[in-house]
Design a protein around this motif. Structure first.
Motif, PDB file in Angstrom:
ATOM      1  N   ALA A 117       0.830  -1.206   0.000  1.00  0.00           N
ATOM      2  CA  ALA A 117       0.000   0.000   0.000  1.00  0.00           C
ATOM      3  C   ALA A 117       0.862   1.253   0.000  1.00  0.00           C
ATOM      4  O   ALA A 117       0.485   2.278  -0.585  1.00  0.00           O
ATOM      5  N   VAL A 118       2.021   1.193   0.642  1.00  0.00           N
ATOM      6  CA  VAL A 118       2.950   2.321   0.613  1.00  0.00           C
ATOM      7  C   VAL A 118       3.446   2.543  -0.818  1.00  0.00           C
ATOM      8  O   VAL A 118       3.499   3.677  -1.307  1.00  0.00           O
ATOM      9  N   ALA A 119       3.801   1.449  -1.503  1.00  0.00           N
ATOM     10  CA  ALA A 119       4.224   1.565  -2.907  1.00  0.00           C
ATOM     11  C   ALA A 119       3.104   2.157  -3.757  1.00  0.00           C
ATOM     12  O   ALA A 119       3.357   2.972  -4.650  1.00  0.00           O
ATOM     13  N   ALA A 120       1.861   1.767  -3.476  1.00  0.00           N
ATOM     14  CA  ALA A 120       0.725   2.302  -4.229  1.00  0.00           C
ATOM     15  C   ALA A 120       0.576   3.803  -4.001  1.00  0.00           C
ATOM     16  O   ALA A 120       0.328   4.563  -4.947  1.00  0.00           O
ATOM     17  N   LEU A 121       0.725   4.241  -2.762  1.00  0.00           N
ATOM     18  CA  LEU A 121       0.626   5.670  -2.459  1.00  0.00           C
ATOM     19  C   LEU A 121       1.720   6.471  -3.158  1.00  0.00           C
ATOM     20  O   LEU A 121       1.464   7.541  -3.722  1.00  0.00           O
ATOM     21  N   ILE A 122       2.928   5.942  -3.133  1.00  0.00           N
ATOM     22  CA  ILE A 122       4.039   6.644  -3.783  1.00  0.00           C
ATOM     23  C   ILE A 122       3.825   6.702  -5.287  1.00  0.00           C
ATOM     24  O   ILE A 122       4.037   7.742  -5.925  1.00  0.00           O
ATOM     25  N   ALA A 141       1.906   2.856   6.279  1.00  0.00           N
ATOM     26  CA  ALA A 141       2.382   4.229   6.063  1.00  0.00           C
ATOM     27  C   ALA A 141       2.546   4.944   7.402  1.00  0.00           C
ATOM     28  O   ALA A 141       1.896   5.957   7.678  1.00  0.00           O
ATOM     29  N   PHE A 142       3.440   4.444   8.224  1.00  0.00           N
ATOM     30  CA  PHE A 142       3.578   4.946   9.598  1.00  0.00           C
ATOM     31  C   PHE A 142       3.989   6.411   9.654  1.00  0.00           C
ATOM     32  O   PHE A 142       3.515   7.163  10.515  1.00  0.00           O
ATOM     33  N   ARG A 202      15.296  -8.371   4.118  1.00  0.00           N
ATOM     34  CA  ARG A 202      16.214  -7.372   3.558  1.00  0.00           C
ATOM     35  C   ARG A 202      15.489  -6.127   3.075  1.00  0.00           C
ATOM     36  O   ARG A 202      16.087  -5.288   2.403  1.00  0.00           O
ATOM     37  N   GLU A 203      14.211  -5.979   3.389  1.00  0.00           N
ATOM     38  CA  GLU A 203      13.476  -4.813   2.903  1.00  0.00           C
ATOM     39  C   GLU A 203      13.996  -3.525   3.528  1.00  0.00           C
ATOM     40  O   GLU A 203      14.400  -3.497   4.701  1.00  0.00           O
ATOM     41  N   ARG A 204      13.967  -2.494   2.738  1.00  0.00           N
ATOM     42  CA  ARG A 204      14.267  -1.165   3.272  1.00  0.00           C
ATOM     43  C   ARG A 204      13.240  -0.826   4.347  1.00  0.00           C
ATOM     44  O   ARG A 204      12.039  -1.048   4.155  1.00  0.00           O
ATOM     45  N   PRO A 205      13.649  -0.317   5.489  1.00  0.00           N
ATOM     46  CA  PRO A 205      12.691  -0.029   6.569  1.00  0.00           C
ATOM     47  C   PRO A 205      11.548   0.856   6.088  1.00  0.00           C
ATOM     48  O   PRO A 205      11.768   1.920   5.501  1.00  0.00           O
ATOM     49  N   ILE A 206      10.341   0.424   6.372  1.00  0.00           N
ATOM     50  CA  ILE A 206       9.175   1.128   5.863  1.00  0.00           C
ATOM     51  C   ILE A 206       9.022   2.503   6.497  1.00  0.00           C
ATOM     52  O   ILE A 206       8.369   3.388   5.928  1.00  0.00           O
ATOM     53  N   TRP A 207       9.612   2.702   7.664  1.00  0.00           N
ATOM     54  CA  TRP A 207       9.504   4.015   8.316  1.00  0.00           C
ATOM     55  C   TRP A 207      10.397   5.069   7.663  1.00  0.00           C
ATOM     56  O   TRP A 207      10.397   6.220   8.072  1.00  0.00           O
ATOM     57  N   GLU A 208      11.129   4.676   6.620  1.00  0.00           N
ATOM     58  CA  GLU A 208      11.883   5.659   5.843  1.00  0.00           C
ATOM     59  C   GLU A 208      11.060   6.222   4.686  1.00  0.00           C
ATOM     60  O   GLU A 208      11.505   7.145   3.995  1.00  0.00           O
ATOM     61  N   ALA A 209       9.859   5.696   4.488  1.00  0.00           N
ATOM     62  CA  ALA A 209       9.037   6.121   3.346  1.00  0.00           C
ATOM     63  C   ALA A 209       8.475   7.520   3.560  1.00  0.00           C
ATOM     64  O   ALA A 209       8.005   7.854   4.648  1.00  0.00           O
ATOM     65  N   LEU A 245      -1.248  -0.030  13.161  1.00  0.00           N
ATOM     66  CA  LEU A 245      -1.871  -0.110  11.844  1.00  0.00           C
ATOM     67  C   LEU A 245      -3.284   0.479  11.855  1.00  0.00           C
ATOM     68  O   LEU A 245      -3.697   1.141  10.892  1.00  0.00           O
ATOM     69  N   MET A 246      -4.022   0.265  12.918  1.00  0.00           N
ATOM     70  CA  MET A 246      -5.358   0.856  13.005  1.00  0.00           C
ATOM     71  C   MET A 246      -5.270   2.381  13.071  1.00  0.00           C
ATOM     72  O   MET A 246      -6.080   3.092  12.465  1.00  0.00           O
ATOM     73  N   ALA A 247      -4.273   2.873  13.799  1.00  0.00           N
ATOM     74  CA  ALA A 247      -4.093   4.329  13.884  1.00  0.00           C
ATOM     75  C   ALA A 247      -3.727   4.909  12.520  1.00  0.00           C
ATOM     76  O   ALA A 247      -4.221   5.981  12.129  1.00  0.00           O
ATOM     77  N   VAL A 248      -2.865   4.216  11.774  1.00  0.00           N
ATOM     78  CA  VAL A 248      -2.491   4.677  10.436  1.00  0.00           C
ATOM     79  C   VAL A 248      -3.715   4.698   9.523  1.00  0.00           C
ATOM     80  O   VAL A 248      -3.924   5.651   8.760  1.00  0.00           O
ATOM     81  N   ALA A 249      -4.524   3.656   9.602  1.00  0.00           N
ATOM     82  CA  ALA A 249      -5.714   3.582   8.757  1.00  0.00           C
ATOM     83  C   ALA A 249      -6.640   4.763   9.014  1.00  0.00           C
ATOM     84  O   ALA A 249      -7.149   5.399   8.087  1.00  0.00           O
ATOM     85  N   GLU A 250      -6.867   5.070  10.274  1.00  0.00           N
ATOM     86  CA  GLU A 250      -7.736   6.200  10.621  1.00  0.00           C
ATOM     87  C   GLU A 250      -7.137   7.525  10.157  1.00  0.00           C
ATOM     88  O   GLU A 250      -7.832   8.389   9.620  1.00  0.00           O
ATOM     89  N   SER A 251      -5.821   7.685  10.353  1.00  0.00           N
ATOM     90  CA  SER A 251      -5.162   8.927   9.982  1.00  0.00           C
ATOM     91  C   SER A 251      -5.180   9.144   8.467  1.00  0.00           C
ATOM     92  O   SER A 251      -5.479  10.245   7.989  1.00  0.00           O
ATOM     93  N   LEU A 252      -4.874   8.090   7.699  1.00  0.00           N
ATOM     94  CA  LEU A 252      -4.874   8.222   6.236  1.00  0.00           C
ATOM     95  C   LEU A 252      -6.271   8.532   5.719  1.00  0.00           C
ATOM     96  O   LEU A 252      -6.438   9.316   4.768  1.00  0.00           O
TER      97      LEU A 252
END
Length: 285
Positions: A117-122, A141-142, A202-209, A245-252
């Motif tokens: 979903a982060v990739a989709a937003l970007i 999308a933290f 090996r994923e890039r940390p998602i909090w860098e998005a 994740l629930m907080a992110v969903a509400e915020s987005l």
């Protein structure tokens, strides 16, 4: 050709629909002419996977073409030294722009889960003209919800140097710790699954998005956010993963002027596929 593998599901003929041949002047029924949808998966999985992927969404192919992406290092896509959400976003845009995918004018509906979903937003932020709508299933999308206390606490923990994966841990050990270690069933450690886990490690940390909220909001894209209620989740998993994740969903939902759908459980599209599929059908119109 796109750099990643795309599984194409299109069952419109099975449902009795008529697809006009190329170059034909014959009118095409609305269902057959529906815009395609492109799906982007999360970690530990691949596009067509029945455990964590989008196999449960296959019924949606009765009314439109579904393009189910395998991110780099997953499924049938090539290996990568390090999975990266920015690269995934570019791969998504390449698929949307590739004539071989037959997306057509106006682009496609995007559906992303977790890191997908982060990739989709970007991707939507970079080329909103290629995107018809965004359906975000428990988006990771933290950084877009850093103001929320439970998300801020998570980001503080990871940025303060929470120990990473210890050296020598195998993908099977990591899969077991990430499932059985949290009170959930561990999927069969097949070579395909373990390759996906190794890539996830090996994923890039998602909090860098960096989430392009203003651009996506300015494009006025329809947004549906789907989130589990997490009441049946193991307590540790709910506390450390579910609450943020629930907080992110509400915020987005608030930031993008979207619609929030809550689904029982903690893996909406696999645990409640019928409810999620019905919501997607309604959302796409």
């Amino acid at each position: 050709m796109a750099a990643v593998h795309v599984t194409v599901w299109d069952d419109r003929d099975r449902g009795g629909g008529v697809r006009a041949p190329a170059g034909s002047e014959t009118s095409v029924p609305p269902a057959a002419a529906a815009a395609p949808a492109l799906f982007i998966h999360n970690i530990f999985t691949w596009g067509s996977d029945s455990t964590y992927g989008f196999a449960g969404q296959r019924p949606l192919a009765d009314s439109r073409r579904l393009l189910v992406v395998d991110r780099r290092g997953y499924g049938d896509s090539p290996d990568t030294a390090r999975s990266d959400f920015d690269v995934d976003a570019e791969d998504v845009l390449e698929v949307l722009s590739d004539s071989a995918s037959a997306v057509g004018p106006g682009g496609a509906h995007l559906v992303g889960h977790g890191n997908g979903a982060v990739a989709a937003l970007i991707a939507a932020g970079r080329r909103p003209d290629l995107v018809r709508s965004l359906a975000l299933i428990q988006p990771s999308a933290f950084t877009a919800a850093a103001h929320h206390p439970v998300v801020a606490d998570l980001l503080d923990r990871v940025r303060d140097g929470v120990p990473g994966i210890p050296e020598g841990v195998t993908p099977e050990q990591y899969l077991r710790a990430s499932t059985e270690g949290l009170g959930m069933a561990m999927p069969e450690p097949t070579p395909r699954r373990l390759r996906a886990v190794a890539t996830s490690m090996r994923e890039r940390p998602i909090w860098e998005a960096e989430i392009p909220l203003e651009t996506v909001r300015g494009a006025a894209l329809p947004v549906l956010v789907i989130c589990g209620t997490w009441e049946r989740a193991p307590a540790t998993y709910r506390e450390h993963v579910g609450l943020p994740l629930m907080a992110v969903a509400e915020s987005l939902t608030d930031s993008l002027g979207g619609r929030l759908m809550r689904v029982p459980g903690y893996y909406p599209h696999t645990q409640e596929p019928a409810a999620v599929n019905a919501a997607l059908r309604d959302f796409w119109g």
